[in-house]
Structure formats: structure tokens, C-alpha cells
Design an enzyme around this catalytic site. Structure first.
Site, PDB file in Angstrom:
ATOM      1  N   GLY A  56      38.991  26.868  16.741  1.00  0.00           N
ATOM      2  CA  GLY A  56      38.271  27.581  15.697  1.00  0.00           C
ATOM      3  C   GLY A  56      36.845  27.838  16.143  1.00  0.00           C
ATOM      4  N   CYS A  83      41.200  22.141  21.303  1.00  0.00           N
ATOM      5  CA  CYS A  83      39.820  22.622  21.294  1.00  0.00           C
ATOM      6  C   CYS A  83      39.082  22.111  20.048  1.00  0.00           C
ATOM      7  CB  CYS A  83      39.802  24.151  21.419  1.00  0.00           C
ATOM      8  SG  CYS A  83      38.201  24.749  21.982  1.00  0.00           S
ATOM      9  N   TYR A  84      38.793  22.980  19.070  1.00  0.00           N
ATOM     10  CA  TYR A  84      38.127  22.484  17.850  1.00  0.00           C
ATOM     11  C   TYR A  84      38.933  21.329  17.255  1.00  0.00           C
ATOM     12  CZ  TYR A  84      35.918  22.388  13.257  1.00  0.00           C
ATOM     13  OH  TYR A  84      35.257  21.978  12.123  1.00  0.00           O
ATOM     14  N   HIS A 171      43.220  25.405  26.189  1.00  0.00           N
ATOM     15  CA  HIS A 171      44.222  26.073  25.338  1.00  0.00           C
ATOM     16  C   HIS A 171      45.588  26.133  26.031  1.00  0.00           C
ATOM     17  CE1 HIS A 171      41.583  27.435  22.087  1.00  0.00           C
ATOM     18  NE2 HIS A 171      40.649  27.416  23.035  1.00  0.00           N
ATOM     19  N   GLU A 173      48.251  27.177  24.785  1.00  0.00           N
ATOM     20  CA  GLU A 173      49.052  28.277  24.238  1.00  0.00           C
ATOM     21  C   GLU A 173      48.855  29.598  24.971  1.00  0.00           C
ATOM     22  OE1 GLU A 173      46.488  26.802  22.932  1.00  0.00           O
ATOM     23  OE2 GLU A 173      45.242  28.086  21.676  1.00  0.00           O
ATOM     24  N   ASP A 229      62.953  46.566  11.766  1.00  0.00           N
ATOM     25  CA  ASP A 229      62.714  45.552  10.739  1.00  0.00           C
ATOM     26  C   ASP A 229      63.524  45.808   9.466  1.00  0.00           C
ATOM     27  OD1 ASP A 229      60.922  44.709  12.619  1.00  0.00           O
ATOM     28  OD2 ASP A 229      59.163  45.518  11.591  1.00  0.00           O
ATOM     29  N   LYS A 367      58.239  39.463  15.783  1.00  0.00           N
ATOM     30  CA  LYS A 367      59.023  40.644  16.157  1.00  0.00           C
ATOM     31  C   LYS A 367      60.163  40.320  17.138  1.00  0.00           C
ATOM     32  CE  LYS A 367      59.162  45.257  16.027  1.00  0.00           C
ATOM     33  NZ  LYS A 367      59.024  46.048  14.793  1.00  0.00           N
TER      34      LYS A 367
END
Ligand code: XMP
Length: 511
Positions: A56, A83-84, A171, A173, A229, A367
Site C-alpha cells: 500500500g 511490503c506495507y 513483491h 506477485e 462474458d 477473465k
């Protein structure tokens, strides 16, 4: 829809929070992103197998910085702070956080894995990671060990394994962290004890049961746009409620070549009840003489609503409307769980006064998961991998007045672009690829004769989400094939140009 094995990601406003969720889902573990202020009781009620505290923009040192109820750390639930999130763990558990100052890092860094950890299983030291932070943990809380360090940052990772508290300054991710997926996998499977039971087959079983319970004996309507979708959502709801569902497919005459036929055939082959309404002439009549792009959009939207209302009235009592809302929309809009229809709608902007209740079976999916789900439900690949297409259709790809002749011309040119890109095996690498009719005519020479005919523009872009896009560097021989086929096969065209602008400053569509 929600499986038993759950990871909750507490969002502190990090730019990569959605990516954390993607990575967890890729490990076949279900997760949801929730605001960091979510009450403790709500989190306990969901009984997550693990918590991830996101990154964040704030500093834990700031007064009023985002935080959590420290009790959350005493429930025995494994926690991974990123991180944060890690700085918050340090702050709440008696460590010390300081401003990075000159030690601020942004970008790729090598870290050394200085202490064994469940998170490091299968990973060699050193390993490259993505750092992006201002603050640093200067001193770990009592009972913690430092498990990774970089030349700049002593506490690149820390943990208190007996309490299952883990912190990463970098990070995991983002793709730039080489072993990021493995680290997240290790947290989920080795620390949290997840099994990885989040599959599309299990999702279908759960969704079908939930939709059945929600809908009961009521009638359901789905408006199909031809896109992936709305098609997947309709087929899923059909699995659950069968004949109680009616799909409405309005052909506004501004679809691509073969599109209406493909949607009709697919839905019919899957046994989904479908009302097909060819309203092409009505739409063309409404567009006659209109050149302003916004006015075109407005008229197509309004006409759609009119046709939709007429059909809904004919169908009689309908209580639910299926909508193909996806998780990124939910995350971004922060929409409450149940909402009334507003004038803006995925398919074309439905009227407010209809008071239909929404059924959004894809609201927790990304998606690529929707595509996987579509294949699992038996939808053909050409529907599942269909490129995004604007609601107003070819009307916003024909500059100036839209006429039946121009629609027919553009459709032919567009089909050639589609066919050649697909033949070249590039369709999945591209976000969109299509033809535009700018409405200008230029001088040419064909068979020794002067021509004065239309120009067709070709656009192909790469993008993650349509918000920004890069023009695609298509191979020259492919562009040449497209150009020569268009001028050969579409007699009204004597020139083809390729759009080499990105978004921004352009948009993807021309209008
Ligand atoms: P732009 O042209 O704004 O488009 O860069 C971004 C993405 O959105 C699609 N698009 C639309 N989709 N209704 C839609 O459902 C619309 O009115 C609409 N206009 C643009 C466009 O194709 C691209 O993928």
C-alpha cells in the site's frame, strides 16, 4: 460459488493487490480481496485458511495509517505480509520500521536466502525479486528471524514460524520476482495447508446450487451481446435453472461477419432457450444522417433499450437479469452485493425503472477463469476466445454516416483481417485486431484505370485490460497479405493503412 478453502487478501491500496489474487487463484486456491477495515468478526466468520496483507502507498509511521485489529494476529491463522503488510506486522508485533531514506529501492534486486524457511522450498539463493518501497523494517519483532537480505535491505524477509507470521519486503506477485509463484505456492500449501481444490468443475457445481437456491421458481432473463462474458454467464445460469431462463439476443445489424449466426448456433446447440430479434433495419434507420460519434452511441444505446423493453414485456414476469460482471469490475467499483439496474449496463444500458434483480454468477472470476469456465461448460473456442467488441459495434468503426453499404463493406474487410491474423497464429497474443472505415476516398490505379475509392484502416493492439494499449508490431508479410486481399476482394477499396498509434494518446476504437 464460494468454496470452503479460502484465502483473504486484506487490501491496503497496493497497486499489485489484484495480481496477488491472480497468483493465488493460479494455484487453484480460492481467494477474495477485502478492505483492510473489514471487521474482525466478519473475517472470523469466513474462516480463512490464511491471510495476506497487501502492499500500500501509506507509511505505518504516519498518524492514522491503515491498520488492522491486532487480535487478528492472535487467531492462529497464517499471515503473509507483503511490503506495507510486512511493515505493519513489524509495527504491530514490537519491531521497528524506519523511513528508507537513501535505502529506498525500486526495481529488480538480488536477495540472499539467509535462513531456511518453508517459503523458500524449491528456491535457490540468491534469487531476483522486485522491490518497490519507501519504508523498511529496521528491527524485527521479538521471536522473528530474518530469512532473506539484499545488499541494501537487511530485512528483505522475516518470519515467526511457530505463529505462522511471514513478511516479505519485496513483491512475490509480480512477474519480475523470479520465484514469486513458488513463494506464494509455498505459503498456501506448506504454511496454510491448502489442498488446491479451486477448479472450474467445482465452481460450476457450487454456482449451480447457489443460483438454484436464489432463483427458486422465478423467471430469469439474459441479454446476450455475443461476447464471452454474457455467453458464459447465460450458459451457467441455464445449467442451474433450465427453461426458467430466456436469453435475448438483439442483432442491431452492426455485428461482425458471422457473429449473429455463431451465437445463435452455439446457444441452440447447448439447448439454451433463445429469443432472437433481428432489429438491423430499426438501428440503421435511427443512425441515418448521424455523424457525431457520441450521438451514434447514444442512439444505438437508446434503441437497444427500446427493443429490450418490448421483448421483456412480451416475455411476461421476469424477476432476475443475468449480467456478466467480472471480479475486476467488482474490485474497482466496490459495488455492494445486491444492486438495482442502473442505466449503464454491459450489454447496452438498461432502463432504471425495470427493477430487475441482478444475477452475476461471474462476479468473483477473472477473465481467464471465465474462459476456462466457458470451455468446461462446452462453449466452442471461437466464442470463448472472442476479442472484445464495443456495444455500438461497427457504428463506431465507420466514421461519418453509417449506411447499409458501408456496414457490408467494412464487414468484408474486417473478416479478412480476422482470418489472416488467426491464420498467422497471432489471435491470442493480440487484444484486438479489426478494420475501420474512415470514410475517405483516395485516387488509385487498378488495371490501368484510375480509381477513386475507399480507404480501409487496420488496427491491431496488445493490451492487458484495454485501459492502455500498444500498437502491435505485426509482421510485414502479414500486413501485406491483409492489404492485398482487401483491395482484391472488396471492390470499393483501393488503399489500406495501418494504425501505428498506441493508447494513450489514441484510443483503441476510432470513435
Ligand atoms: P477505447 O476505444 O476507449 O476502448 O480505447 C477500450 C476497450 O473498450 C471497448 N469499447 C467498448 N466496449 N461498449 C463496450 O462494451 C462500448 O461502448 C465500447 N467502446 C469501446 C473497445 O473495443 C476496447 O476493447
Amino acid at each position: 460459488m464460494r468454496p470452503e478453502e479460502l484465502i483473504l487478501i486484506l487490501d491496503f491500496g497496493g497497486q499489485y493487490t489484484q495480481l496477488i489474487a491472480r497468483r493465488v487463484r493460479e494455484c487453484h486456491v480460492y481467494c477474495e480481496i477485502i478492505p483492510y477495515q473489514t471487521p474482525l468478526e466478519e473475517i472470523v466468520r469466513r474462516s480463512p485458511k490464511g491471510l495476506i496483507l497487501s502492499g500500500g502507498p501509506a507509511s505505518v509511521l504516519d498518524p492514522g495509517a491503515p491498520t488492522i485489529d491486532p487480535e487478528l494476529l492472535r487467531l492462529g491463522i497464517p499471515v503473509l505480509g507483503i511490503c506495507y503488510g510486512m511493515q505493519l506486522l513489524a509495527h504491530l508485533l514490537g519491531g521497528q520500521v524506519g523511513s528508507g531514506g537513501v535505502l529506498r529501492e525500486y526495481g529488480r534486486t538480488e536477495i540472499n536466502l539467509v535462513h531456511p524457511s518453508l517459503l523458500w522450498e524449491g528456491i535457490d539463493s540468491p534469487t531476483s525479486v522486485w522491490m518497490s518501497h519507501g519504508d523498511l523494517v529496521i528491527q524485527v519483532p521479538p521471536g522473528f528471524v530474518i530469512t532473506a537480505s539484499s545488499p541494501v535491505v537487511t530485512v528483505a524477509a522475516m518470519e515467526q514460524p511457530s505463529h505462522k507470521w511471514y513478511g516479505l519486503q519485496f513483491h512475490p506477485e509480480v512477474a519480475h520476482t523470479a520465484a514469486g509463484r513458488q513463494i506464494i505456492h509455498n505459503f498456501l500449501f506448506r504454511v496454510c495447508g491448502c489442498q488446491g481444490n479451486w477448479t472450474m468443475a467445482s465452481f460450476i457445481a457450487r454456482s449451480v446450487a447457489e443460483i438454484k437456491a436464489q432463483v427458486g421458481e422465478e423467471r430469469v432473463l439474459a441479454a446476450l451481446s455475443g461476447g464471452v462474458d454474457s455467453s458464459v454467464a447465460a450458459v451457467l445460469v441455464h445449467r442451474a435453472v433450465g427453461e426458467q431462463l430466456t436469453c435475448l439476443f438483439v442483432n442491431h445489424g452492426l455485428l461482425r461477419q458471422g457473429e449473429a449466426e455463431a451465437v445463435l448456433e452455439t446457444m441452440r446447440s447447448l439447448g439454451v432457450p433463445l429469443v432472437y430479434r433481428d432489429a438491423s433495419e430499426r438501428f440503421l434507420a435511427r443512425l441515418a444522417g448521424v455523424v457525431d460519434p457520441e450521438e451514434k452511441r447514444r442512439r444505438v444505446g437508446h434503441e437497444f433499450i427500446r427493443v429490450f423493453e418490448e421483448e421483456a414485456r412480451r416475455l411476461g414476469k421476469v424477476r432476475y437479469l443475468v449480467q456478466g460482471t467480472l471480479y475486476p469490475d467488482v474490485i474497482e467499483s466496490g459495488t455492494p452485493l445486491s444492486q438495482r439496474i442502473k442505466s449503464h449496463h454491459n450489454v447496452g444500458g438498461l432502463p432504471e425503472e425495470m427493477e430487475l434483480e441482478l444475477l452475476e454468477p461471474l462476479r468473483y472470476l477473472f477473465k481467464d477463469e471465465v474462459r476456462e469456465l466457458g470451455l468446461e461448460l462446452g462453449l466452442p473456442e471461437d466464442i470463448v476466445w472472442r476479442q472484445p467488441f464495443p456495444g455500438p459495434g461497427l457504428a463506431v468503426r465507420i466514421l461519418g454516416e453509417v449506411t447499409a453499404e458501408k456496414v457490408a463493406l467494412l464487414r468484408k474487410a474486417d473478416a479478412i483481417v480476422t482470418e489472416e491474423v488467426q491464420k498467422a497464429g497471432l489471435s491470442r497474443a493480440l487484444w484486438q485486431y479489426f478494420a475501420i472505415l474512415p470514410g475517405i476516398r483516395t485516387v488509385g490505379v487498378m488495371g490501368d484505370r484510375r480509381t477513386y475509392s475507399y480507404t480501409v484502416a487496420v488496427r491491431a493492439v496488445e493490451s492487458q485490460d484495454g485501459m492502455t494499449a500498444d500498437w502491435a508490431r505485426l509482421p510485414h508479410d502479414l500486413l501485406e497479405r491483409i492489404a492485398s486481399r482487401i483491395v482484391r476482394e472488396v471492390p470499393e477499396v483501393n488503399r489500406v493503412v495501418y494504425d501505428i498509434t498506441s493508447k494513450p494518446p489514441s484510443t483503441i476504437e476510432w470513435e
